[in-house]
Scaffold this active site. Structure first.
Site, PDB file in Angstrom:
ATOM      1  N   ASN A  67      29.089  18.790 -23.439  1.00 19.34           N
ATOM      2  CA  ASN A  67      28.209  19.928 -23.137  1.00 19.34           C
ATOM      3  C   ASN A  67      27.769  19.795 -21.678  1.00 19.34           C
ATOM      4  O   ASN A  67      26.926  18.968 -21.359  1.00 19.34           O
ATOM      5  CB  ASN A  67      27.002  19.878 -24.083  1.00 19.34           C
ATOM      6  CG  ASN A  67      25.960  20.936 -23.734  1.00 19.34           C
ATOM      7  OD1 ASN A  67      26.229  21.860 -22.963  1.00 19.34           O
ATOM      8  ND2 ASN A  67      24.772  20.799 -24.308  1.00 19.34           N
ATOM      9  N   TRP A  68      28.355  20.618 -20.826  1.00 19.67           N
ATOM     10  CA  TRP A  68      28.075  20.494 -19.375  1.00 19.67           C
ATOM     11  C   TRP A  68      26.727  21.092 -18.992  1.00 19.67           C
ATOM     12  O   TRP A  68      26.294  20.960 -17.853  1.00 19.67           O
ATOM     13  CB  TRP A  68      29.176  21.164 -18.570  1.00 19.67           C
ATOM     14  CG  TRP A  68      30.537  20.539 -18.708  1.00 19.67           C
ATOM     15  CD1 TRP A  68      30.893  19.461 -19.488  1.00 19.67           C
ATOM     16  CD2 TRP A  68      31.739  20.955 -18.043  1.00 19.67           C
ATOM     17  NE1 TRP A  68      32.231  19.189 -19.341  1.00 19.67           N
ATOM     18  CE2 TRP A  68      32.783  20.091 -18.472  1.00 19.67           C
ATOM     19  CE3 TRP A  68      32.042  21.974 -17.137  1.00 19.67           C
ATOM     20  CZ2 TRP A  68      34.098  20.223 -18.013  1.00 19.67           C
ATOM     21  CZ3 TRP A  68      33.351  22.108 -16.677  1.00 19.67           C
ATOM     22  CH2 TRP A  68      34.367  21.233 -17.116  1.00 19.67           C
ATOM     23  N   LYS A  69      26.113  21.805 -19.908  1.00 23.72           N
ATOM     24  CA  LYS A  69      24.832  22.471 -19.622  1.00 23.72           C
ATOM     25  C   LYS A  69      24.950  23.293 -18.322  1.00 23.72           C
ATOM     26  O   LYS A  69      25.974  23.914 -18.092  1.00 23.72           O
ATOM     27  CB  LYS A  69      23.701  21.453 -19.547  1.00 23.72           C
ATOM     28  CG  LYS A  69      23.680  20.525 -20.750  1.00 23.72           C
ATOM     29  CD  LYS A  69      22.408  19.761 -20.860  1.00 23.72           C
ATOM     30  CE  LYS A  69      22.537  18.732 -21.971  1.00 23.72           C
ATOM     31  NZ  LYS A  69      21.281  18.145 -22.338  1.00 23.72           N
ATOM     32  N   GLU A 109      17.673  22.552 -26.758  1.00 26.73           N
ATOM     33  CA  GLU A 109      17.116  23.182 -25.548  1.00 26.73           C
ATOM     34  C   GLU A 109      16.959  24.688 -25.752  1.00 26.73           C
ATOM     35  O   GLU A 109      16.031  25.297 -25.235  1.00 26.73           O
ATOM     36  CB  GLU A 109      18.009  22.853 -24.333  1.00 26.73           C
ATOM     37  CG  GLU A 109      17.828  21.405 -23.914  1.00 26.73           C
ATOM     38  CD  GLU A 109      19.019  20.806 -23.189  1.00 26.73           C
ATOM     39  OE1 GLU A 109      19.920  21.549 -22.766  1.00 26.73           O
ATOM     40  OE2 GLU A 109      19.036  19.560 -23.062  1.00 26.73           O
ATOM     41  N   GLY A 156      26.224  15.137 -23.446  1.00 25.82           N
ATOM     42  CA  GLY A 156      25.718  15.878 -22.295  1.00 25.82           C
ATOM     43  C   GLY A 156      26.030  15.122 -21.007  1.00 25.82           C
ATOM     44  O   GLY A 156      27.123  15.231 -20.447  1.00 25.82           O
ATOM     45  N   GLY A 157      25.068  14.322 -20.554  1.00 24.52           N
ATOM     46  CA  GLY A 157      25.173  13.645 -19.253  1.00 24.52           C
ATOM     47  C   GLY A 157      26.499  12.941 -19.021  1.00 24.52           C
ATOM     48  O   GLY A 157      27.119  13.102 -17.953  1.00 24.52           O
ATOM     49  N   HIS A 175      21.388  24.590 -30.002  1.00 21.49           N
ATOM     50  CA  HIS A 175      21.059  23.363 -29.247  1.00 21.49           C
ATOM     51  C   HIS A 175      19.536  23.271 -29.117  1.00 21.49           C
ATOM     52  O   HIS A 175      18.858  24.291 -28.964  1.00 21.49           O
ATOM     53  CB  HIS A 175      21.716  23.410 -27.871  1.00 21.49           C
ATOM     54  CG  HIS A 175      21.641  22.102 -27.150  1.00 21.49           C
ATOM     55  ND1 HIS A 175      20.514  21.700 -26.483  1.00 21.49           N
ATOM     56  CD2 HIS A 175      22.543  21.103 -27.023  1.00 21.49           C
ATOM     57  CE1 HIS A 175      20.724  20.502 -25.968  1.00 21.49           C
ATOM     58  NE2 HIS A 175      21.953  20.107 -26.278  1.00 21.49           N
ATOM     59  N   SER A 210      22.215  10.864 -25.632  1.00 15.33           N
ATOM     60  CA  SER A 210      22.454   9.694 -24.783  1.00 15.33           C
ATOM     61  C   SER A 210      23.633   8.848 -25.251  1.00 15.33           C
ATOM     62  O   SER A 210      23.607   7.618 -25.144  1.00 15.33           O
ATOM     63  CB  SER A 210      21.175   8.852 -24.665  1.00 15.33           C
ATOM     64  OG  SER A 210      20.150   9.619 -24.045  1.00 15.33           O
ATOM     65  N   GLU A 217      21.478  15.763 -33.348  1.00 15.24           N
ATOM     66  CA  GLU A 217      20.991  15.397 -32.024  1.00 15.24           C
ATOM     67  C   GLU A 217      19.481  15.189 -32.081  1.00 15.24           C
ATOM     68  O   GLU A 217      18.712  16.162 -31.966  1.00 15.24           O
ATOM     69  CB  GLU A 217      21.299  16.508 -31.024  1.00 15.24           C
ATOM     70  CG  GLU A 217      22.766  16.811 -30.870  1.00 15.24           C
ATOM     71  CD  GLU A 217      23.081  17.368 -29.485  1.00 15.24           C
ATOM     72  OE1 GLU A 217      23.864  16.747 -28.778  1.00 15.24           O
ATOM     73  OE2 GLU A 217      22.505  18.404 -29.114  1.00 15.24           O
ATOM     74  N   GLY A 230      19.250  13.382 -23.244  1.00  9.94           N
ATOM     75  CA  GLY A 230      18.999  13.273 -21.806  1.00  9.94           C
ATOM     76  C   GLY A 230      17.956  12.229 -21.433  1.00  9.94           C
ATOM     77  O   GLY A 230      17.494  12.200 -20.296  1.00  9.94           O
TER      78      GLY A 230
HETATM   79  C1  PEP Z   1      23.266  17.308 -25.335  1.00  8.52           C
HETATM   80  O1  PEP Z   1      22.832  18.004 -24.450  1.00  8.52           O
HETATM   81  O2  PEP Z   1      23.745  17.835 -26.333  1.00  8.52           O
HETATM   82  C2  PEP Z   1      23.195  15.852 -25.182  1.00  8.52           C
HETATM   83  C3  PEP Z   1      23.447  15.108 -26.219  1.00  8.52           C
HETATM   84  O3  PEP Z   1      22.827  15.372 -23.943  1.00  8.52           O
HETATM   85  P1  PEP Z   1      22.854  13.819 -23.480  1.00  8.52           P
HETATM   86  O4  PEP Z   1      24.186  13.241 -23.898  1.00  8.52           O
HETATM   87  O5  PEP Z   1      22.698  13.874 -22.002  1.00  8.52           O
HETATM   88  O6  PEP Z   1      21.720  13.141 -24.163  1.00  8.52           O
END
Ligand code: PEP
Length: 257
Positions: free
Chosen positions: A12-14, A100, A235-236, A98, A214, A169, A175
């Site tokens: 997920n590049w956000k 967010e 994500g990251g 998600h 994470s 999640e 994040g």
């Molecule tokens: C996400 O945004 O779905 C996510 C899991 O982010 P991260 O891996 O950065 O925690």
């Protein structure tokens, strides 16, 4: 992981890599797929890079996901993108609900439900995100909260004729650099699988439940080794081909072993 289910590793590049850098990262993911034949790779670029990334991944096993969708198929909804437009742009998957979006854009149970329906009706495979906040975990409400989120979409998911996925999640892990302990993740994943089984055993057996929060190369092996963790939503660590590739490589190795 479990040999019955093909691992799914999704990035997920956000709100990152919306232009040229997205095209380059997509090309990097195509290279990763050459070494991970037993893993389904999915990338979710921002809207502006979807079509170009889809073009770059054409003919490769890397599938494209959108990060969001509108529940209606067309109309006066300035700034929104419908399921059929996502399909036209080359998407096969879409992330729905998600945390967010639930947190910043007021996506409630009904909206997440309607978006999931819209995706499936257009042939887009949803990755529905669920998870508890830190406050809810500390209050011992993790399973209650996650169950409510799963049950809200379960009838729609269970009758889908296209594959669907759920991403567990924990909100406090997204994040933050603090991932769930593998045993805690496995407890929730196993519970989710049981709730899915209430709709259909066969559906529960084939549906992939991803861990997100994470997830990175350093903790991928311990999390992906859990019996009910079928991959990750990342994500990251998906913003860089090297770290995304390292996680996919762990999944490939665990599948082979
Ligand atoms: C996400 O945004 O779905 C996510 C899991 O982010 P991260 O891996 O950065 O925690």
């Amino acid at each position: 992981m479990n040999a019955k289910r093909r691992p799914l590793i999704a990035g997920n590049w956000k709100m990152h890599h919306g232009g040229m850098s997205g095209i380059e990262l997509a090309a990097g993911c195509v290279k990763i797929s050459n070494h991970t034949p037993h893993v389904d790779l999915v990338i979710a670029p921002p809207y502006t890079a979807l079509a170009a990334a889809a073009h770059g991944c054409d003919g490769s096993p890397v599938a494209i996901a959108a990060q969001n969708i509108h529940a209606k198929d067309s109309g006066a909804y300035t700034g929104e993108i419908s399921a059929s437009m996502l399909v036209e742009a080359g998407c096969k998957w879409v992330i729905v609900g998600h945390s967010e979006r639930r947190q910043y854009y007021g996506e409630n149970f009904q909206i997440v439900h309607d978006k999931t329906c819209a995706a499936i009706d257009s042939g887009l495979r949803p990755i529905v995100c669920v998870g508890e906040t830190l406050e809810e975990r500390e209050a011992g409400k993790t399973l209650e909260i996650v169950k409510r989120e799963v049950v809200a979409v379960l009838p729609v998911l269970a009758k889908s004729t296209i594959p669907v996925a759920i991403a567990y999640e924990p909100v406090w892990a997204i994040g933050t650099g603090k991932n769930a302990q593998p045993s805690d993740a496995e407890e929730v994943h196993a519970a989710i699988r049981n709730w899915l089984a209430a709709a259909s055993e066969e559906f529960a057996e084939r549906t992939r439940i991803l861990y997100g929060g994470s997830l990175k190369p350093e903790n991928a092996e311990s999390l992906l080794s859990c019996a009910n963790v079928d991959g990750g939503l990342i994500g990251g660590a998906s913003l860089d081909a090297k770290s995304f590739g390292a996680i996919a490589t762990v999944a490939e190795r665990l599948t082979a072993s």
